[in-house]
Design a protein around this motif. Structure first.
Motif, mmCIF file in Angstrom:
data_model
loop_
_atom_site.group_PDB
_atom_site.id
_atom_site.type_symbol
_atom_site.label_atom_id
_atom_site.label_comp_id
_atom_site.label_asym_id
_atom_site.label_seq_id
_atom_site.Cartn_x
_atom_site.Cartn_y
_atom_site.Cartn_z
ATOM 1 N N ARG A 138 30.254 41.241 52.506
ATOM 2 C CA ARG A 138 31.188 41.109 51.382
ATOM 3 C C ARG A 138 30.409 40.622 50.159
ATOM 4 O O ARG A 138 29.667 39.647 50.235
ATOM 5 C CB ARG A 138 32.294 40.104 51.704
ATOM 6 C CG ARG A 138 33.237 40.543 52.813
ATOM 7 C CD ARG A 138 34.262 39.451 53.093
ATOM 8 N NE ARG A 138 35.234 39.868 54.111
ATOM 9 C CZ ARG A 138 36.219 39.089 54.544
ATOM 10 N NH1 ARG A 138 36.362 37.858 54.056
ATOM 11 N NH2 ARG A 138 37.059 39.533 55.470
ATOM 12 N N LYS A 139 30.604 41.300 49.029
ATOM 13 C CA LYS A 139 29.957 40.920 47.776
ATOM 14 C C LYS A 139 31.045 40.474 46.802
ATOM 15 O O LYS A 139 31.919 41.268 46.445
ATOM 16 C CB LYS A 139 29.164 42.106 47.219
ATOM 17 C CG LYS A 139 28.432 41.825 45.930
ATOM 18 C CD LYS A 139 27.395 42.902 45.623
ATOM 19 C CE LYS A 139 28.013 44.273 45.471
ATOM 20 N NZ LYS A 139 27.020 45.300 45.100
ATOM 21 N N ILE A 140 31.004 39.230 46.374
ATOM 22 C CA ILE A 140 32.071 38.667 45.532
ATOM 23 C C ILE A 140 32.159 39.414 44.201
ATOM 24 O O ILE A 140 31.174 39.551 43.482
ATOM 25 C CB ILE A 140 31.827 37.168 45.275
ATOM 26 C CG1 ILE A 140 31.919 36.391 46.585
ATOM 27 C CG2 ILE A 140 32.837 36.617 44.272
ATOM 28 C CD1 ILE A 140 31.542 34.931 46.454
ATOM 29 N N VAL A 142 35.222 39.439 41.133
ATOM 30 C CA VAL A 142 36.574 39.020 40.747
ATOM 31 C C VAL A 142 36.946 39.504 39.348
ATOM 32 O O VAL A 142 37.692 38.857 38.629
ATOM 33 C CB VAL A 142 36.744 37.485 40.856
ATOM 34 C CG1 VAL A 142 36.681 37.034 42.289
ATOM 35 C CG2 VAL A 142 35.729 36.747 40.004
ATOM 36 N N ASP A 143 36.413 40.677 38.967
ATOM 37 C CA ASP A 143 36.812 41.257 37.682
ATOM 38 C C ASP A 143 38.057 42.123 37.825
ATOM 39 O O ASP A 143 38.468 42.780 36.871
ATOM 40 C CB ASP A 143 35.675 42.079 37.082
ATOM 41 C CG ASP A 143 35.281 43.268 37.953
ATOM 42 O OD1 ASP A 143 35.854 43.428 39.049
ATOM 43 O OD2 ASP A 143 34.385 44.035 37.533
ATOM 44 N N GLY A 144 38.660 42.127 39.013
ATOM 45 C CA GLY A 144 39.887 42.882 39.235
ATOM 46 C C GLY A 144 39.666 44.256 39.821
ATOM 47 O O GLY A 144 40.619 44.911 40.247
ATOM 48 N N SER A 145 38.420 44.720 39.868
ATOM 49 C CA SER A 145 38.154 46.077 40.349
ATOM 50 C C SER A 145 38.279 46.195 41.863
ATOM 51 O O SER A 145 38.269 47.301 42.395
ATOM 52 C CB SER A 145 36.765 46.537 39.903
ATOM 53 O OG SER A 145 35.763 45.683 40.416
ATOM 54 N N ASN A 146 38.397 45.060 42.559
ATOM 55 C CA ASN A 146 38.658 45.038 44.004
ATOM 56 C C ASN A 146 39.795 44.059 44.264
ATOM 57 O O ASN A 146 39.703 42.891 43.888
ATOM 58 C CB ASN A 146 37.415 44.601 44.779
ATOM 59 C CG ASN A 146 36.295 45.618 44.706
ATOM 60 O OD1 ASN A 146 35.628 45.718 43.676
ATOM 61 N ND2 ASN A 146 36.089 46.364 45.760
ATOM 62 N N THR A 147 40.845 44.521 44.910
ATOM 63 C CA THR A 147 42.008 43.658 45.134
ATOM 64 C C THR A 147 41.673 42.447 45.989
ATOM 65 O O THR A 147 42.323 41.411 45.903
ATOM 66 C CB THR A 147 43.129 44.456 45.820
ATOM 67 O OG1 THR A 147 42.599 45.087 46.998
ATOM 68 C CG2 THR A 147 43.699 45.512 44.900
ATOM 69 N N SER A 148 40.668 42.556 46.841
ATOM 70 C CA SER A 148 40.313 41.478 47.757
ATOM 71 C C SER A 148 39.470 40.390 47.100
ATOM 72 O O SER A 148 39.303 39.314 47.650
ATOM 73 C CB SER A 148 39.544 42.048 48.951
ATOM 74 O OG SER A 148 38.381 42.720 48.486
ATOM 75 N N GLY A 149 38.910 40.696 45.932
ATOM 76 C CA GLY A 149 37.988 39.751 45.296
ATOM 77 C C GLY A 149 36.563 39.928 45.764
ATOM 78 O O GLY A 149 35.684 39.152 45.398
ATOM 79 N N PHE A 150 36.319 40.958 46.566
ATOM 80 C CA PHE A 150 34.947 41.265 46.990
ATOM 81 C C PHE A 150 34.830 42.758 47.272
ATOM 82 O O PHE A 150 35.817 43.458 47.473
ATOM 83 C CB PHE A 150 34.532 40.456 48.224
ATOM 84 C CG PHE A 150 35.455 40.604 49.407
ATOM 85 C CD1 PHE A 150 35.395 41.701 50.246
ATOM 86 C CD2 PHE A 150 36.406 39.626 49.680
ATOM 87 C CE1 PHE A 150 36.245 41.839 51.330
ATOM 88 C CE2 PHE A 150 37.263 39.749 50.764
ATOM 89 C CZ PHE A 150 37.190 40.861 51.592
ATOM 90 N N GLN A 151 33.602 43.241 47.262
ATOM 91 C CA GLN A 151 33.289 44.638 47.566
ATOM 92 C C GLN A 151 32.545 44.678 48.894
ATOM 93 O O GLN A 151 31.623 43.901 49.123
ATOM 94 C CB GLN A 151 32.421 45.242 46.456
ATOM 95 C CG GLN A 151 32.049 46.698 46.670
ATOM 96 C CD GLN A 151 31.061 47.191 45.618
ATOM 97 O OE1 GLN A 151 30.146 46.482 45.227
ATOM 98 N NE2 GLN A 151 31.262 48.406 45.153
ATOM 99 N N ARG A 152 32.959 45.588 49.771
ATOM 100 C CA ARG A 152 32.275 45.726 51.069
ATOM 101 C C ARG A 152 31.071 46.641 50.910
ATOM 102 O O ARG A 152 31.174 47.733 50.344
ATOM 103 C CB ARG A 152 33.241 46.266 52.116
ATOM 104 C CG ARG A 152 34.382 45.309 52.431
ATOM 105 C CD ARG A 152 35.300 45.851 53.511
ATOM 106 N NE ARG A 152 36.380 44.907 53.797
ATOM 107 C CZ ARG A 152 37.569 44.930 53.181
ATOM 108 N NH1 ARG A 152 37.835 45.854 52.283
ATOM 109 N NH2 ARG A 152 38.488 44.023 53.485
ATOM 110 N N THR A 153 29.931 46.204 51.446
ATOM 111 C CA THR A 153 28.697 46.954 51.292
ATOM 112 C C THR A 153 27.851 46.803 52.552
ATOM 113 O O THR A 153 27.938 45.785 53.241
ATOM 114 C CB THR A 153 27.913 46.456 50.051
ATOM 115 O OG1 THR A 153 26.712 47.203 49.894
ATOM 116 C CG2 THR A 153 27.577 44.982 50.178
#
Length: 657
Positions: A138-140, A142-153
């Protein structure tokens, strides 16, 4: 050594830019290429991996996101910055392309096996080493582009290289990640996203810092992009690929530039950023030469000049006051000319300060002394401001911010911090690319505390079966393909290179294989030249479904119309937005029989007999022109030419013209 060569390269927006000696400058560039994969479903759910055509009536969800501490107790600076902006996020969730996974209301599913195989094939083409087991992180964000607050990579492969004229450029890593939500717009402090793009598989290829010129950066980006396209398994079109760049110069700083969407802009972005950093270093030298002191730039120096400006002729400032806002001024002793310090086309040091004011304070911008008179502030008022602040017009400067007082103070804190950073030179930061290849401040660079393990997804072991499937997708080497297009397809080198660079490359190969009675050169020129030439008449031609292009070439292959009518058919299909079969019917185009062609040419010869006899041997062009007026699109021009020559020869009673 002076780093600027003694010749001017170009003038942009009235600013003379000079070619830098990049080796002497110590330019270093690393690329991050992001490309959407053409998979059936998204990366962590079964939703189709496509953009929705219609958002009307889709559910809307509103949320706020906040920064949280990592497992080590640290808060990522980029996440903290986004949280402090206090924005609200509105998410549109199209029913045909989103589910509870995108809404972060359901755990993610197992990683998409199809996407893994495509990513591994790219890794093999780049000589990278696949990992033994894929672990999702998980990559934090929080600019809103991911509803979870993180991007999975997830890391797919390490190492590798791409060849270049100036030597091999290392590939540091290849990762597979979910694409972000699609930004629709902003409404004040609310940002609106569509969730259709969220979760589409995205491959990221990161190079080492081995690139040392703008031209090399563009070549390497092009070569990696070609390898991706040659797989035939990546999405095509604007927005499906973007390049991020990490750029630094000696005594500068590594600056990350996000969102360069067009390949041809890469070299110019590198040029402008190298120039910007060079000029910031020169700005630092000038600040120190003047003996200015960092501690003199202080929040305590800010003056409230609302009353002073209440009767100003500036409509911009007066409108702020009428809405209950304040006008604040920061005096800057010794800064005359530094706020207008050139940093590139249309960019000044004051522009950088305005970026910080907007991003941190949410204000519309600022006004500085080096751009006055202007904004309704005349020379007399400028003099009065200097007098009010007790400043010297010959050596000092000032900055004005007019907005709600709390926002203006917040903006000034960021501006003051940025001015203080100028005493050190170039700040490490994340910037976003503008349409003109310049950049603007986006946010602080993320730190090491932004990554942590994804506990909802089990690891995927890379088996020999998976590697075998990936091997089948490894694309033909670029040089081999170019040679085949020239020697087997009969394309010129220029046309072969154009089609290889084109987003239509996979379609070209499909059409050539499918319709072997249509010349490859005609198919290639149609895709790279004809379609582009029709853009003025049909602005949406780039989004024409490839199935329709296939259908048009298919009808040509069957002899339904002649190749001369091909541009007209494409234009008609695009403008009318209809299927090729219906276009042919409405256009009244059908291929004529040899007997019908003979009859039409005979009629033309009879009607223009006197003119043909008068022109003699020069009559061919005249008669051919009259014939093609009636036959264009209905018959191959070569056939018409043979009949016209034969008929005129008979009339003139002599040999061939």
């Amino acid at each position: 050594m002076e780093l600027l060569n003694r010749y001017r390269v170009y003038i942009v927006s009235g600013v003379a830019l000079y070619r830098l000696d990049y080796r002497e400058l110590g330019l270093t560039v690393g690329l991050e290429i992001h490309q959407q994969l053409d998979t059936r479903t998204k990366l962590f759910c079964e939703c189709p991996a496509r953009i929705s055509d219609n958002l009307e009536g889709a559910p809307v969800i509103v949320r706020r996101l906040r920064a949280s501490r990592s497992e080590l107790g640290d808060i990522d600076p980029a996440a903290l910055f986004e949280y402090q902006r206090g924005r609200l996020f509105k998410y549109i969730a199209p029913r045909d392309s989103t589910c509870l996974v995108e809404l972060d209301e359901e755990p993610p599913h197992m990683i998409n096996r199809e996407a893994v195989i495509i990513a591994l094939s790219v890794a093999m083409a780049l000589h990278a080493r696949p990992v033994d087991e894929i672990h999702v992180m998980r990559k934090i964000v929080v600019d809103g582009s991911n509803t979870s607050g993180f991007q999975r990579t997830a890391v797919i492969a390490l190492g590798g290289y791409v060849d270049d004229l100036e030597g091999s450029v290392r590939i540091q890593g290849i990762t597979l990640e979910e694409d972000s939500a699609r930004k629709i717009g902003e409404d004040g402090a609310t940002v609106i996203y569509s969730l259709d793009r969220l979760g589409i598989p995205l491959i990221e290829i990161s190079t080492g810092p081995d690139i040392h010129s703008p031209e090399q950066a563009e070549r390497v980006a092009y070569r990696i992009g070609m390898i991706l396209r040659l797989t035939g398994r990546v999405k095509r079109g604007l927005g499906t690929i973007r390049q991020d760049l990490n750029i630094s110069i000696r005594d500068g700083a590594k600056v990350e530039i996000k969102g360069v969407q067009r390949l041809e802009l890469v070299s110019r972005v590198v040029e402008y950023e190298a120039y910007r950093q060079y000029r910031l270093i020169k700005l630092r030298e000038e600040i120190l030469r003047r003996g200015l002191r960092r501690d003199d730039i202080s929040e305590s120096n800010i003056a409230d000049a609302t009353e002073f400006f209440s009767k100003s002729e500036s409509r911009l400032i007066r409108s702020v006051i009428q809405r209950g806002g304040s006008v604040l001024i920061l005096p800057l002793r010794g800064f005359k000319g530094l706020l207008g310090w050139d940093l590139g086309p249309g960019r000044r040091f004051g522009t950088e300060l305005a970026d910080y004011a907007r991003q941190w304070g949410g204000v519309r911008g600022l006004i500085h002394s080096d751009e006055l008179p202007g904004y309704g502030i005349d020379e007399d008022l400028v003099g009065s401001i200097y007098k009010l602040l007790g400043l010297n017009m010959a050596s000092d400067g000032f900055i004005i911010i007019a907005d709600q007082k709390d926002k203006a103070m917040k903006a000034f804190r960021a501006v003051i911090e940025r001015i203080r950073i100028a005493f050190d030179g170039v700040p490490r930061e994340t910037r976003a690319a503008n349409d003109d290849s310049t950049t603007h401040y986006m946010r602080p660079q993320p730190g090491s505390a932004r990554m942590y393990p994804e506990t909802d997804i089990p690891p995927l072991r890379i088996t020999t079966e998976i590697l075998g499937e990936a091997m089948k997708l490894v694309p033909e080497p670029l040089d081999d393909k170019l040679k085949r297009f020239i020697e087997v397809h009969g394309l010129s080198r220029d046309l072969a290179e154009q089609i290889i660079r084109s987003r239509y490359l996979p379609l070209y190969e499909d059409l050539v294989a499918k319709y072997n009675n249509v010349q490859p050169s005609l198919i290639a020129s149609t895709l790279v030249s004809t379609i582009r030439s029709l853009k003025a008449e049909c602005p949406d031609i780039d989004s024409m479904p490839e199935e329709r292009i296939d259908g048009i070439i298919g009808l040509l292959s069957k002899g339904v119309f002649s190749k001369e009518a091909l541009p007209d058919v494409i234009r008609y299909v695009c403008v009318k937005n209809i299927d090729p079969e219906r276009a042919i019917e409405e256009m009244g185009i059908r291929r004529l029989s040899p007997e019908e062609i003979e009859r039409i040419v005979d009629q033309i010869i009879i009607e223009h007999r006197e003119e043909i006899l008068r022109r003699g041997e020069k009559a061919y062009s005249y008669a051919m022109g009259r014939a093609m007026e009636k036959l264009r699109g209905k018959v191959d021009g070569k056939i018409v030419s043979e009949i016209v020559r034969r008929k005129i020869t008979t009339i003139l009673g002599e040999g061939k013209l």
